[in-house]
Design a protein around this motif. Sequence first.
Motif, PDB file in Angstrom:
ATOM      1  N   ARG A 350       0.827  -1.209   0.000  1.00  0.00           N
ATOM      2  CA  ARG A 350       0.000   0.000   0.000  1.00  0.00           C
ATOM      3  C   ARG A 350       0.861   1.259   0.000  1.00  0.00           C
ATOM      4  O   ARG A 350       0.527   2.247  -0.648  1.00  0.00           O
ATOM      5  CB  ARG A 350      -0.936  -0.011   1.217  1.00  0.00           C
ATOM      6  N   LEU A 351       1.973   1.218   0.726  1.00  0.00           N
ATOM      7  CA  LEU A 351       2.866   2.373   0.760  1.00  0.00           C
ATOM      8  C   LEU A 351       3.686   2.520  -0.511  1.00  0.00           C
ATOM      9  O   LEU A 351       4.260   3.576  -0.770  1.00  0.00           O
ATOM     10  CB  LEU A 351       3.811   2.270   1.963  1.00  0.00           C
ATOM     11  N   GLY A 352       3.785   1.440  -1.286  1.00  0.00           N
ATOM     12  CA  GLY A 352       4.569   1.500  -2.517  1.00  0.00           C
ATOM     13  C   GLY A 352       6.046   1.304  -2.303  1.00  0.00           C
ATOM     14  O   GLY A 352       6.858   1.753  -3.117  1.00  0.00           O
ATOM     15  N   HIS A 353       6.421   0.617  -1.215  1.00  0.00           N
ATOM     16  CA  HIS A 353       7.832   0.337  -0.993  1.00  0.00           C
ATOM     17  C   HIS A 353       8.306  -0.710  -1.995  1.00  0.00           C
ATOM     18  O   HIS A 353       7.656  -1.732  -2.194  1.00  0.00           O
ATOM     19  CB  HIS A 353       8.061  -0.178   0.432  1.00  0.00           C
ATOM     20  N   ALA A 354       9.450  -0.454  -2.616  1.00  0.00           N
ATOM     21  CA  ALA A 354       9.992  -1.399  -3.586  1.00  0.00           C
ATOM     22  C   ALA A 354      10.439  -2.692  -2.919  1.00  0.00           C
ATOM     23  O   ALA A 354      10.459  -3.749  -3.531  1.00  0.00           O
ATOM     24  CB  ALA A 354      11.155  -0.766  -4.346  1.00  0.00           C
ATOM     25  N   ASP A 355      10.813  -2.616  -1.647  1.00  0.00           N
ATOM     26  CA  ASP A 355      11.317  -3.767  -0.904  1.00  0.00           C
ATOM     27  C   ASP A 355      10.643  -3.787   0.455  1.00  0.00           C
ATOM     28  O   ASP A 355      10.597  -2.770   1.158  1.00  0.00           O
ATOM     29  CB  ASP A 355      12.836  -3.649  -0.753  1.00  0.00           C
ATOM     30  N   ILE A 356      10.121  -4.934   0.847  1.00  0.00           N
ATOM     31  CA  ILE A 356       9.455  -5.040   2.144  1.00  0.00           C
ATOM     32  C   ILE A 356      10.423  -4.765   3.285  1.00  0.00           C
ATOM     33  O   ILE A 356      10.023  -4.364   4.381  1.00  0.00           O
ATOM     34  CB  ILE A 356       8.802  -6.431   2.314  1.00  0.00           C
ATOM     35  N   GLN A 357      11.727  -4.936   3.024  1.00  0.00           N
ATOM     36  CA  GLN A 357      12.715  -4.671   4.069  1.00  0.00           C
ATOM     37  C   GLN A 357      12.684  -3.201   4.474  1.00  0.00           C
ATOM     38  O   GLN A 357      12.938  -2.867   5.634  1.00  0.00           O
ATOM     39  CB  GLN A 357      14.112  -5.048   3.575  1.00  0.00           C
TER      40      GLN A 357
END
Length: 391
Positions: A350-357
């Motif tokens: 949802r936030l649009g982070h490229a990496d869950i890390q």
Amino acid sequence: MASTQRVAMSEGVTWTVLGEDFRVAEPVEQYLEYLRSRDCSPNTVKSYARALALWWTFLERRAQAWDAVGITELGTFVGQLRRGEVAEEVVVLHGRTRMADATVANRARAVMGFYHYHAARGVEVAGRLYETVRARPGGYLPFLEHVARRTGRRSSVVKIRVRTKPVPVLLPAQMAVIRDAEASWDAAGAVWSGELRYRLLWTLLEETGLRLGEALGLRHCDWKTGTGTTAQVEVVPREDHPHGLRAKSGHRRVFIGSALDRLYGDWVWALCEAGADVELDDWDNAYIFCNLRRGPRFAPLRPESVYKHLGVRKKDVPGLPPHMTPHWYRHTHATALLLSGVPMHVVSRRLGHADIQTTINTYAHVTEDAELRACADWQKITRTWGSRHEG
């Protein structure tokens, strides 16, 4: 000293690094061009260019070749970064304010990224600044470790520990008070009074967790009003925003509630009453958040205008944090979702982070604190022992 140079290109604005002789630092430019080819944002290129300008200054003042450095030079550079002495002509002997660990880490990361790129190109010294790390039997294995199990992972020899600070959040009452300060509904006249544009903006940031640049880049065609389905907002990567705004994390859809969707409808009606439907040639591609009184009418709103408006609101509205920025809404949105039990990977998407890390590193303390608070009721926990034993 080396410096960063703004460069206007047909594709937009970018940055490069000039040495003391005012010539382009070619090895740095090669790396920056690599970042551009990966579609990194101009702000990212600018940040890396600034860090590498400091590194180039460090090398030139020591008459040190960039491809003949080792761990000693990198350690000295990091020490000077902490003390703010890299670009100083004279080193002062009295104490001074230390540079924040996070800033030092970001600048060192840019330098190590520069050498990681050149190591891949076959520069021998750059390869010695990285080590191959193999997983030890019985140890903790990070996600996808099996991919690198045979060949090992490349790890920088320079590591800077940064103490993680909890992200700032807004309380529900604080978000409500700023919404009401912007615009209120007049039931008698059935109209909104006040700054409906900013009430919509703050509500959108609160409910979606969008970055400010993503919100200001939205066009009317990106808002999919609910017609028997859940309304949604599409974040679309574009390169043609007049103020250089762009979607940082690529295309994604963010579903929204009906109240926010109705508020957008009211804003569209207000724009039509102001004459936008007549003046705008292409409504679908017009920007949702636009000028009404200052600047060209219906031109996209600038981020600087939002920050200036928020500065006025913080003075007028009691209870708002003095250091509050629009990005606090994003942190608040993520924190609220995690506290309500939404899985981390869903929040990351949802936030649009490229990496869950990235999500884990930023918001891990939220779930950890919630889990630790669950241990506070010791009596409740110990009562379960007996019931399990009897079963």
